[in-house]
Scaffold this motif. Structure first.
Motif, PDB file in Angstrom:
ATOM      1  N   GLY A  31       0.426   7.078  -7.847  1.00  0.00           N
ATOM      2  CA  GLY A  31      -0.450   6.531  -6.798  1.00  0.00           C
ATOM      3  C   GLY A  31       0.102   6.661  -5.399  1.00  0.00           C
ATOM      4  N   ALA A  32       0.869   7.730  -5.158  1.00  0.00           N
ATOM      5  CA  ALA A  32       1.499   7.888  -3.839  1.00  0.00           C
ATOM      6  C   ALA A  32       0.487   7.971  -2.712  1.00  0.00           C
ATOM      7  N   PHE A  33      -0.698   8.586  -2.982  1.00  0.00           N
ATOM      8  CA  PHE A  33      -1.687   8.769  -1.922  1.00  0.00           C
ATOM      9  C   PHE A  33      -2.777   7.703  -1.942  1.00  0.00           C
ATOM     10  N   THR A  34      -2.718   6.790  -2.892  1.00  0.00           N
ATOM     11  CA  THR A  34      -3.794   5.819  -3.069  1.00  0.00           C
ATOM     12  C   THR A  34      -3.903   4.888  -1.869  1.00  0.00           C
ATOM     13  N   GLY A  35      -5.133   4.760  -1.377  1.00  0.00           N
ATOM     14  CA  GLY A  35      -5.389   3.800  -0.303  1.00  0.00           C
ATOM     15  C   GLY A  35      -4.917   4.238   1.050  1.00  0.00           C
ATOM     16  N   LEU A  36      -4.399   5.460   1.140  1.00  0.00           N
ATOM     17  CA  LEU A  36      -3.909   5.942   2.432  1.00  0.00           C
ATOM     18  C   LEU A  36      -4.795   7.072   2.914  1.00  0.00           C
ATOM     19  N   SER A  37      -5.192   7.004   4.194  1.00  0.00           N
ATOM     20  CA  SER A  37      -6.039   8.047   4.758  1.00  0.00           C
ATOM     21  C   SER A  37      -5.183   9.116   5.372  1.00  0.00           C
ATOM     22  N   PRO A  41      14.629  20.647   9.053  1.00  0.00           N
ATOM     23  CA  PRO A  41      14.527  20.991   7.629  1.00  0.00           C
ATOM     24  C   PRO A  41      15.506  20.187   6.777  1.00  0.00           C
ATOM     25  N   HIS A  42      16.678  19.880   7.358  1.00  0.00           N
ATOM     26  CA  HIS A  42      17.662  19.058   6.639  1.00  0.00           C
ATOM     27  C   HIS A  42      17.073  17.688   6.309  1.00  0.00           C
ATOM     28  N   ALA A  43      16.334  17.101   7.249  1.00  0.00           N
ATOM     29  CA  ALA A  43      15.713  15.798   7.013  1.00  0.00           C
ATOM     30  C   ALA A  43      14.667  15.885   5.899  1.00  0.00           C
ATOM     31  N   VAL A  44      13.921  16.997   5.860  1.00  0.00           N
ATOM     32  CA  VAL A  44      12.933  17.185   4.797  1.00  0.00           C
ATOM     33  C   VAL A  44      13.629  17.237   3.433  1.00  0.00           C
ATOM     34  N   ARG A  45      14.722  17.998   3.365  1.00  0.00           N
ATOM     35  CA  ARG A  45      15.452  18.102   2.092  1.00  0.00           C
ATOM     36  C   ARG A  45      16.046  16.756   1.683  1.00  0.00           C
ATOM     37  N   ASN A  68       0.832  -1.207   0.000  1.00  0.00           N
ATOM     38  CA  ASN A  68       0.000   0.000   0.000  1.00  0.00           C
ATOM     39  C   ASN A  68       0.860   1.248   0.000  1.00  0.00           C
ATOM     40  N   GLY A  69       2.015   1.132   0.646  1.00  0.00           N
ATOM     41  CA  GLY A  69       2.941   2.259   0.670  1.00  0.00           C
ATOM     42  C   GLY A  69       3.562   2.493  -0.699  1.00  0.00           C
ATOM     43  N   GLN A  70       3.464   1.504  -1.569  1.00  0.00           N
ATOM     44  CA  GLN A  70       3.930   1.569  -2.938  1.00  0.00           C
ATOM     45  C   GLN A  70       5.402   1.967  -3.007  1.00  0.00           C
ATOM     46  N   PHE A  71       5.689   2.894  -3.883  1.00  0.00           N
ATOM     47  CA  PHE A  71       7.058   3.217  -4.217  1.00  0.00           C
ATOM     48  C   PHE A  71       7.694   4.160  -3.202  1.00  0.00           C
ATOM     49  N   PHE A  72       6.846   4.753  -2.347  1.00  0.00           N
ATOM     50  CA  PHE A  72       7.320   5.789  -1.432  1.00  0.00           C
ATOM     51  C   PHE A  72       7.190   5.321   0.019  1.00  0.00           C
ATOM     52  N   SER A  73       8.146   5.761   0.855  1.00  0.00           N
ATOM     53  CA  SER A  73       8.040   5.478   2.286  1.00  0.00           C
ATOM     54  C   SER A  73       6.944   6.359   2.886  1.00  0.00           C
ATOM     55  N   LEU A  74       6.490   5.994   4.076  1.00  0.00           N
ATOM     56  CA  LEU A  74       5.459   6.802   4.737  1.00  0.00           C
ATOM     57  C   LEU A  74       5.926   8.225   4.984  1.00  0.00           C
ATOM     58  N   ARG A  75       7.206   8.387   5.327  1.00  0.00           N
ATOM     59  CA  ARG A  75       7.739   9.728   5.566  1.00  0.00           C
ATOM     60  C   ARG A  75       7.721  10.543   4.274  1.00  0.00           C
ATOM     61  N   GLU A  76       8.067   9.886   3.164  1.00  0.00           N
ATOM     62  CA  GLU A  76       8.043  10.589   1.881  1.00  0.00           C
ATOM     63  C   GLU A  76       6.617  10.998   1.507  1.00  0.00           C
ATOM     64  N   ILE A  77       5.652  10.127   1.815  1.00  0.00           N
ATOM     65  CA  ILE A  77       4.252  10.461   1.530  1.00  0.00           C
ATOM     66  C   ILE A  77       3.799  11.634   2.388  1.00  0.00           C
ATOM     67  N   GLU A  78       4.236  11.671   3.657  1.00  0.00           N
ATOM     68  CA  GLU A  78       3.883  12.796   4.529  1.00  0.00           C
ATOM     69  C   GLU A  78       4.441  14.107   3.970  1.00  0.00           C
ATOM     70  N   ILE A  79       5.646  14.056   3.438  1.00  0.00           N
ATOM     71  CA  ILE A  79       6.264  15.257   2.870  1.00  0.00           C
ATOM     72  C   ILE A  79       5.553  15.659   1.589  1.00  0.00           C
TER      73      ILE A  79
END
Length: 898
Positions: free
Chosen positions: A892-898, A862-866, A830-841
């Motif tokens: 589909g980064a947001f697909t199936g995720l609330s 901010p360094h972690a975000v970059r 469900n997380g697909q190609f991106f990690s949860l942190r990447e999806i949050e960003i």
């Protein structure tokens, strides 16, 4: 009669603008009209006259007959009856025929006769009339009081009397109150409500400002009026509210003229003295004043209800209204500062003798007496306060304690060390500890008049805590120093013995000497029960839970943790450190059983909370390993490595070498998960982590948690390097060690890694046997998480055991593990190609947030975000944010995720 005087007395006074229409109170008063009397009794400033006046206007609008009379000290029985006749006449009741509207110089004997004429006229009119009598407390002439008592006693049914006074001058009302014929509103009823204050300030105040107003004024109408008066209606009054005080300006003038000046000298002196106290109790007041008449004086001030506020139903404890207390304290300091300071010292000593430690310390601060502060805190026990009852009081005591007190009272410096350790400031605690050592000749010489033996004893306690919180082993040599010699007379101190046994329990638990740890723990509980110390007892359940958890007794561990958490919530609700310890240990247990929803609820900000609170090695290691495991699964190896690297750097910064090595071993394991074999080898070797079997199981050097992590990491290293025989030797020694020590969790982990090793060595029979042994050991505890760590290697072996279909315990457990692995795989897809942190960003980008805002929302730098943005650009083949966001959505980064 003088016309202007009659007019002034028979209409409400125009003293000031009306602050609010008081609709709720007016509705309440209207509902009482069927009764005979309404009584408004409160000190000055509670708006009694205003409320009566508003009620009068409301009634007149409804064509109700309302008579008004303001009373004065000059009123006599004869003049009062004349004024009553005028008041009723102006209200529409014919009084001309009575002849009372002419001043005929009636004698005192005539006044009761004249009153009877008024009552007859009221009855004859047949009209419903409400008589409002204001400022009744001003009556001093006996005949005037007698007239009112007669009116009250013989009032016709058509007459309702509303009376307002600060203090009853002698009107007999108690029977009417008991019979329900009269209703009484007090200061509490007349305070402004939240809604009325909001309306008063034009709905312009924030919730915080509203709370400030309510805290400062307590809904006292005159205080609210004074705020408006001092600050006007300009926009800057909101800031001035915070500084509004009874010490100066209009408020001070009001208290001086309307309250204080009306008291006797004895009452004034009494209030000035008690203004140093936060609450008023007769024994406490007598103690600081050196008298025995406080109860009598306090009773005589009952008319100041609202300014002197009862705190209990029995009215045995009171407090002064905050603004009035400020006025009195300012007057006290201005007119007799020497008396003020002496009263503060007496209050401190009296409260300390009553175990009101923090309040006593605040009084020493008011007195500016550091010596008394130190003496009281030392006499209360110093660090023994923490051992008896936990952190709550010593944290507040430390905030009150300045550096000079620490300099003058070295034992109190140890108390600050404890606070710093519990707040996660280990380096500061170690630095202060070293300074105290230099100051006291190696902890051998206390201050002048101090106690050298207790100083040394306290330093041993703090030293052991520094070792435990610094993730250092608790050596037998160090622990032996905690227990004082019998000749020192402290051998039987239950608190000290309980703490000593607790540390022995912890030390033996870490060495995997569980029988001894359990015995020491039970002895500690006995001592804490004798002390008594609930704080000490609940920690034992945390330790017992850790023991049963690693032994594979999951339900017992859960019960011990639940018991400790329940006691912490019940008795120490403000101790964040206790809540954190409970959250970490239960999250570890839940993760081991893969109870996903349960452990994820507990992981919110857990590392930040850990950095700001207390921990020892078991807590640090459990927290970091759990978060690393979850991060690896949900966000990938890169995020897990970043998290562990930051944790390692922090550990090194704090001087936690033991924890740093432990985290390095976990980092090595994550690298092996990424297939970065050579990098993992170099990291492990560079950190000089144990490799020899003889070194691995040295329990004088390592805790069982370290052994567990080092062994599993080494087996992984040997497996990926093809050094199968070396790996088998480690596995053999580990299984012997774990079986001997009853380390069920380590046994399961070792067997799973052994299965993966044999699979890699193409020895499937041995691999299957190791897997069967591991599954056999989890049938009662559900420890399935170790199988996740080697899922890629053992997945096919699990399928073989599932396909056997013999309904054995092994087959049942294999199916259970397989099902959990499948569910986890689906969640990861469900997380697909991106990690949860990447999806949050990506979501932050979608909302138009900049890096700093995203970082703040996610509690990262901010360094972690970059860093994550760089990965997103690479995955989406994008060169800017908009491209990356649009391509990520298409992927589909947001697909199936609330």
């Amino acid at each position: 009669m003088i016309p202007w005087l009659v007019t002034a007395k028979t209409v409400p006074p125009k003293r000031h603008t009306v602050l609010a229409q008081r609709l709720a109170i007016l509705d309440q008063l209207s509902s009482y009209q069927d009764r005979a009397f309404t009584i408004l009794e409160a000190p000055g400033g509670f708006g009694k006259s205003t409320v009566l006046s508003l009620w009068r206007n409301s009634l007149i609008e409804k064509s109700t007959h309302v008579a008004w009379l303001t009373l004065e000290t000059e009123d006599t029985g004869s003049t009062l009856t004349t004024y009553l006749a005028y008041a009723f006449h102006l209200a529409g009741i014919d009084m001309k025929s009575t002849g009372l509207l002419e001043d005929r110089g009636a004698t005192s004997d005539d006044c009761l006769h004249n009153l009877s004429i008024i009552i007859s006229a009221l009855q004859k009119s047949g009209k419903k009339v409400i008589l409002m009598l204001d400022d009744i407390e001003r009556l001093i002439e006996e005949d005037a009081v007698q007239v009112l008592n007669t009116l009250v006693r013989h009032a016709p049914e058509s007459l309702h009397i509303a009376m307002a006074f600060r203090r009853n001058p002698g009107i007999l009302l108690s029977n009417f109150l008991l019979d329900g014929a009269a209703i009484r509103l007090t200061a509490e009823d007349l305070r402004f409500s939240y809604e009325e204050v909001d309306e008063l300030f034009g709905h312009s105040l924030s919730k915080a400002d509203m709370q400030t107003v309510l805290d400062r004024t307590e809904g006292w109408p005159v205080a609210l009026r004074l705020i408006k008066g001092e600050n006007g209606n300009t926009s800057n009054y909101i800031d001035k509210i915070r500084h509004f005080s009874g010490e100066r300006g209009l408020a001070s003038e009001y208290f001086s003229e309307q309250v204080f000046s009306r008291l006797t000298e004895t009452e004034q002196a009494f209030l000035l003295d008690v203004s140093v106290l936060e609450w008023l109790e007769v024994p406490l007041i007598d103690a600081i004043r050196g008298t025995s008449d406080s109860a009598l004086i306090l009773d005589g001030l009952s008319h100041l209800e609202g300014v002197i506020v009862p705190l209990d139903a029995q009215e045995e404890t009171y407090r002064l209204h905050a603004l009035f207390r400020e006025f009195l304290a300012n007057t006290n300091q201005r007119e007799n500062i020497k008396r003020f300071l002496e009263l503060q010292r007496k209050a401190a000593k009296a409260l300390a003798s009553r175990s009101r430690l923090l309040t006593a310390l605040r009084h020493t601060k008011q007195a500016g007496d550091n010596t008394l502060f130190g003496e009281i805190l030392e006499q209360a026990g110093g660090i023994m306060i923490w051992l008896r009852e936990g952190m709550t009081r010593i944290v507040h005591a430390d905030k009150l304690m300045d550096d000079q007190v620490v300099q003058d009272f070295p034992r109190l410096g140890f108390l600050r060390c404890i606070v710093q350790m519990k707040a996660g400031h280990l380096k500061d605690a170690q630095t202060l500890f070293n300074q105290l050592g230099e100051q006291t000749a190696g902890f051998s010489k206390d201050r002048k008049g101090g106690d050298d033996a207790t100083l040394y004893q306290d330093h041993i306690f703090v030293r052991t805590m520094l070792a435990a919180y610094g993730c250092m082993p608790l050596s037998d040599e160090l622990l032996s120093r905690i227990l004082p010699r019998e000749k020192e007379g402290i051998q039987d101190d239950a608190i000290i013995m309980g703490h000593y046994k607790t540390l022995l329990c912890l030390a033996n638990q870490q060495k995997a000497e569980f029988s001894q740890a359990w015995q020491f723990g039970k002895e500690a509980i006995d001592h804490f029960h004798q002390a008594p110390s609930l704080y000490g007892k609940l920690f034992m359940d945390f330790h017992f839970g850790s023991i049963t958890m690693v032994q594979g007794e999951a339900l017992d561990a859960e019960n011990h943790y639940a018991k400790a958490q329940k006691e912490a919530r019940r008795h120490f609700p403000r101790d964040q450190g206790l809540q954190l310890v409970g959250d970490i240990l239960t999250a570890e247990l839940d993760l081991e059983r893969n109870l996903v929803k349960r452990f994820k609820r507990k992981l919110n900000n857990i590392i930040q909370r850990l950095h700001d609170s207390e921990a020892w090695f078991d807590i640090y290691s459990a927290a970091y390993s759990v978060v690393a495991d979850v991060t690896l699964e949900e966000e990938g190896a890169n995020d897990a490595q970043a998290f562990l690297l930051e944790a390692t750097e922090r550990a090194e910064e704090q001087g936690l070498a033991k924890l740093s090595s432990y985290l390095t071993a976990i980092r090595t394991s994550v690298m092996l998960y990424e297939k970065n074999t050579e990098q993992a080898k170099r990291l492990y070797e560079k950190a000089a982590l144990p490799t020899d079997i003889s070194e691995l199981f040295d329990m004088e050097r390592y805790t069982w948690r370290e052994v567990e992590t080092y062994v599993c990491t080494l087996i992984q290293l040997r497996t990926v390097s093809g050094d199968y025989d070396e790996g088998r030797a480690i596995i053999k020694s580990c299984l012997q060690f774990s079986e001997h020590k009853n380390l069920t969790r380590l046994t399961v982990r070792c067997l799973v890694h052994a299965s993966a090793l044999e699979k890699a060595a193409q020895n499937n029979e041995a691999a299957l046997q190791h897997l069967r042994d591991a599954l056999e050991r989890i049938k009662y505890n559900g420890y399935i998480r170790p199988f996740f760590r080697c899922a890629d290697q053992i997945g096919s072996l699990l399928s073989v055991l599932v396909e056997e279909g013999d309904d054995s315990d092994v087959n049942t457990q294999a199916k259970k593990v397989k099902a959990h692995l499948k569910l986890s795989s689906q969640l990861n897809e469900n997380g697909q190609f991106f990690s949860l942190r990447e999806i949050e960003i990506l979501r932050g980008l979608d909302r138009g947030f900049q890096d700093k805002v995203i970082a703040r929302n996610l509690s990262v730098t901010p360094h972690a975000v970059r860093y994550h943005l760089k990965n997103i650009y690479a995955k989406t083949d994008a060169t800017n944010r908009i491209q990356a966001l649009n391509k990520a959505k298409k992927m589909g980064a947001f697909t199936g995720l609330s």
